[in-house]
Design a protein around this motif. Structure first.
Motif, short mmCIF file in Angstrom:
data_model
loop_
_atom_site.label_atom_id
_atom_site.label_comp_id
_atom_site.label_asym_id
_atom_site.label_seq_id
_atom_site.Cartn_x
_atom_site.Cartn_y
_atom_site.Cartn_z
N GLU A 89 -17.31 -35.31 25.67
CA GLU A 89 -16.60 -35.65 26.90
C GLU A 89 -16.44 -37.16 27.03
OE1 GLU A 89 -16.77 -34.70 31.72
OE2 GLU A 89 -18.42 -34.10 30.42
N ALA A 90 -17.48 -37.91 26.69
CA ALA A 90 -17.40 -39.37 26.74
C ALA A 90 -16.32 -39.90 25.80
CB ALA A 90 -18.75 -39.98 26.40
N LEU A 91 -16.12 -39.21 24.68
CA LEU A 91 -15.10 -39.61 23.71
C LEU A 91 -13.71 -39.09 24.07
CD1 LEU A 91 -17.15 -38.81 20.47
CD2 LEU A 91 -16.55 -41.11 21.29
N GLY A 92 -13.63 -38.23 25.09
CA GLY A 92 -12.34 -37.64 25.47
C GLY A 92 -11.87 -36.57 24.50
N SER A 145 -13.46 -33.27 24.21
CA SER A 145 -13.93 -31.93 24.52
C SER A 145 -12.91 -31.20 25.39
CB SER A 145 -15.27 -31.98 25.26
OG SER A 145 -15.65 -30.67 25.66
N PRO A 146 -12.58 -29.95 25.07
CA PRO A 146 -11.68 -29.19 25.94
C PRO A 146 -12.33 -28.76 27.24
CG PRO A 146 -12.44 -27.81 24.14
CD PRO A 146 -12.95 -29.20 23.87
N ASN A 147 -13.66 -28.88 27.32
CA ASN A 147 -14.40 -28.53 28.54
C ASN A 147 -15.26 -29.70 28.98
OD1 ASN A 147 -13.81 -25.59 28.92
ND2 ASN A 147 -14.72 -25.48 26.88
N THR A 148 -15.49 -29.80 30.27
CA THR A 148 -16.46 -30.77 30.75
C THR A 148 -17.87 -30.26 30.45
OG1 THR A 148 -16.68 -29.79 32.95
CG2 THR A 148 -14.93 -31.44 32.63
N ALA A 149 -18.78 -31.16 30.27
CA ALA A 149 -20.17 -30.76 30.06
C ALA A 149 -20.70 -29.98 31.27
CB ALA A 149 -21.03 -32.00 29.80
N GLU A 150 -20.24 -30.34 32.46
CA GLU A 150 -20.71 -29.67 33.67
C GLU A 150 -20.24 -28.22 33.72
OE1 GLU A 150 -22.50 -29.17 37.54
OE2 GLU A 150 -22.89 -30.28 35.71
N PHE A 157 -11.45 -23.92 28.14
CA PHE A 157 -11.07 -23.43 26.82
C PHE A 157 -12.28 -22.83 26.10
CE2 PHE A 157 -10.83 -23.65 22.25
CZ PHE A 157 -9.63 -23.03 22.02
N GLY A 158 -12.01 -21.73 25.40
CA GLY A 158 -13.00 -21.17 24.49
C GLY A 158 -13.50 -19.80 24.90
N PRO A 159 -14.39 -19.23 24.09
CA PRO A 159 -14.95 -17.92 24.40
C PRO A 159 -16.07 -18.01 25.42
CG PRO A 159 -15.92 -18.75 22.39
CD PRO A 159 -14.91 -19.78 22.82
N ALA A 160 -16.28 -16.92 26.11
CA ALA A 160 -17.46 -16.79 26.98
C ALA A 160 -17.94 -15.35 26.89
CB ALA A 160 -17.14 -17.16 28.42
N HIS A 161 -19.24 -15.21 27.01
CA HIS A 161 -19.90 -13.90 26.93
C HIS A 161 -20.69 -13.73 28.22
CE1 HIS A 161 -22.37 -10.62 25.33
NE2 HIS A 161 -23.46 -11.31 25.65
N GLN A 206 -9.51 -34.84 16.65
CA GLN A 206 -8.83 -34.57 17.92
C GLN A 206 -9.62 -33.66 18.86
OE1 GLN A 206 -6.46 -34.26 14.93
NE2 GLN A 206 -6.48 -36.44 15.40
N HIS A 207 -10.52 -32.84 18.30
CA HIS A 207 -11.28 -31.90 19.12
C HIS A 207 -12.71 -31.81 18.62
CE1 HIS A 207 -7.34 -30.38 20.47
NE2 HIS A 207 -7.02 -30.26 19.19
N VAL A 208 -13.65 -31.67 19.56
CA VAL A 208 -15.04 -31.38 19.23
C VAL A 208 -15.41 -30.05 19.88
CG1 VAL A 208 -17.45 -32.09 19.47
CG2 VAL A 208 -15.68 -33.81 19.05
#
Length: 412
Positions: free
Chosen positions: A98-101, A103-108, A263-267, A79-81
């Motif tokens: 993203e192509a598989l639908g 990813s919680p974030n776009t590659a961009e 979605f997710g962490p950022a530093h 369900q998630h990558v």
């Protein structure tokens, strides 16, 4: 809110052992992908122990990596990558996810965070944390661009972290030294040239869920300063004036909003200049230098576990600190290590939460030029920043070593 009993199936690329374990603790079934050249068999065995399956691939082969992500996702109804490791391999993984639908974030959105020049262009275009900057596609373009840009200026590769390849250039000699260091490190560009920002430095840890950005904490950074800006220690939470802390938080969340990070962490690294906070760089991952441990020691909040609780549907909240935590990196002379003592005593101290010294007699201690060539660390807690600094100083004194000089070639 309690996470669902079965939050789903998760495919993680380059997951550190504790992340797989914490994902499983949150209820996920986890499939993992690693490059066997990057970790020891013993470490990969730990990853495999928590995974439904550990698949191995050369991360340098982007076609093979994408094909493996697609195959495992389809075969196991994932369900998630997620990719929470080094940003160097994020782009192909996120493109495939993203192509598989999945990813919680776009590659961009992740590219805009990880690529220093893309991030700077985005901020400048929107008048947020504006900093004058130029891009040099090759090493040969740097010198003529600097002539037009003016000195002093900071130069660095656009896709590195950990102080690798960064320098403050004030003179032609500085540029020559940086050029040789970049060549020796194999950095081929592109590079970014920016105005030199003066002021105290901070790292900001955030956790985003459902497009809402939660500032988990602000950490004060200590560095060697120019020319290499190698980080020597940190203290969390940063002893900041409330107005300055609010300005730093607002600047970082504005960046995350502009990228579309969902979605997710950022530093994110920030310098508090006389004109206000200016973003230095950001990455779509957890902070290094054991900053997640500093957060947990100071607040009791496990940001690593919170990632998976958030992915499972639990509400994400920001923690409140109740003490200070600090990390200090050992600063030892380069050379062959003859003896080492004091580690057991240091680890036994009640206020010490972590000690790392991966050397023994006969090993060569490298000259410290970036985060990867530092000599280990100690993590402590304290009731005040001043006492944290005293405890770090005592930890450095407790590690007793003797070294002998070796030829420069052996220290590289």
């Amino acid at each position: 809110m309690t996470p669902p009993r079965d939050p789903g199936r998760l495919l993680m690329v380059m997951p550190y052992e504790q992340l797989v374990r914490k994902a499983v603790e949150a209820g996920f079934e986890v499939w993992s992908i690693w490059d066997p050249a990057l970790r020891t068999p013993e470490y990969l065995d730990k990853v495999a122990a928590h995974s439904r399956e550990l698949a191995l691939v050369d991360f340098g082969d982007e076609t093979a990596l994408r094909a493996l992500v697609a195959r495992l996702a389809r075969e196991h109804d994932v369900q998630h990558v997620l990719h929470l490791g080094s940003e160097a391999t994020m782009a192909p993984v996120l493109a495939e996810a993203e192509a598989l639908g999945l990813s919680p974030n776009t590659a961009e959105s992740v590219r805009l965070l990880n690529d220093k020049h893309a991030m700077r262009g985005l901020l400048n275009a929107h008048g947020v944390s504006a900093v004058r900057a130029r891009r040099a596609d090759t090493l040969g373009e740097v010198e003529p661009l600097l002539t037009d840009f003016g000195l002093p200026a900071v130069v660095k590769p656009t896709n590195t972290a950990g102080s690798r390849g960064i320098a403050l250039v004030r003179t032609a000699a500085d540029l020559a030294e940086w050029t040789e260091r970049v060549k020796a490190g194999g950095f081929e560009g592109p590079f970014i040239i920016e105005d030199y920002l003066e002021g105290p430095e901070f790292s900001v840890e955030t956790l985003t869920a459902g497009g809402t950005h939660h500032v988990v904490g602000i950490t004060a950074k200590q560095t060697t300063g120019a020319p290499g800006f190698v980080e020597t220690g940190h203290v969390h939470p940063a002893p900041l004036d409330p107005a300055d802390a609010a300005a730093v938080r607002d600047t970082v969340t504005a960046l995350l909003d502009l990228t579309g990070y969902a979605f997710g962490p950022a530093h994110t690294e920030v310098i508090l200049t006389p004109a206000g906070p200016r973003v230095v760089e950001s990455q779509a991952r957890l902070g290094g230098d054991r900053i997640p441990l500093l957060v947990e020691v100071a607040t009791g909040y496990d940001i690593e576990a919170a990632i998976f609780r958030g992915l499972a549907g639990e509400d994400v909240t920001a923690p409140a600190p109740h003490r200070y935590a600090a990390i200090g990196f050992f600063q030892l002379p380069a050379g062959r290590l003859e003896s080492v003592d004091g580690l057991d005593d240091l680890r036994a101290r009640d206020h010490v939460h972590g000690v790392h010294f991966p050397y023994g007699p006969g090993d060569v201690l490298p000259r410290t030029t970036d985060s990867g060539t530092r000599h280990g660390y100690a993590v402590v807690d304290a009731p005040t920043p001043a006492e944290a600094a005293d405890r770090i100083a005592a930890a450095r004194t407790a590690l007793r070593t003797t070294t002998t000089q070796t030829p420069k070639e052996a220290l590289r």
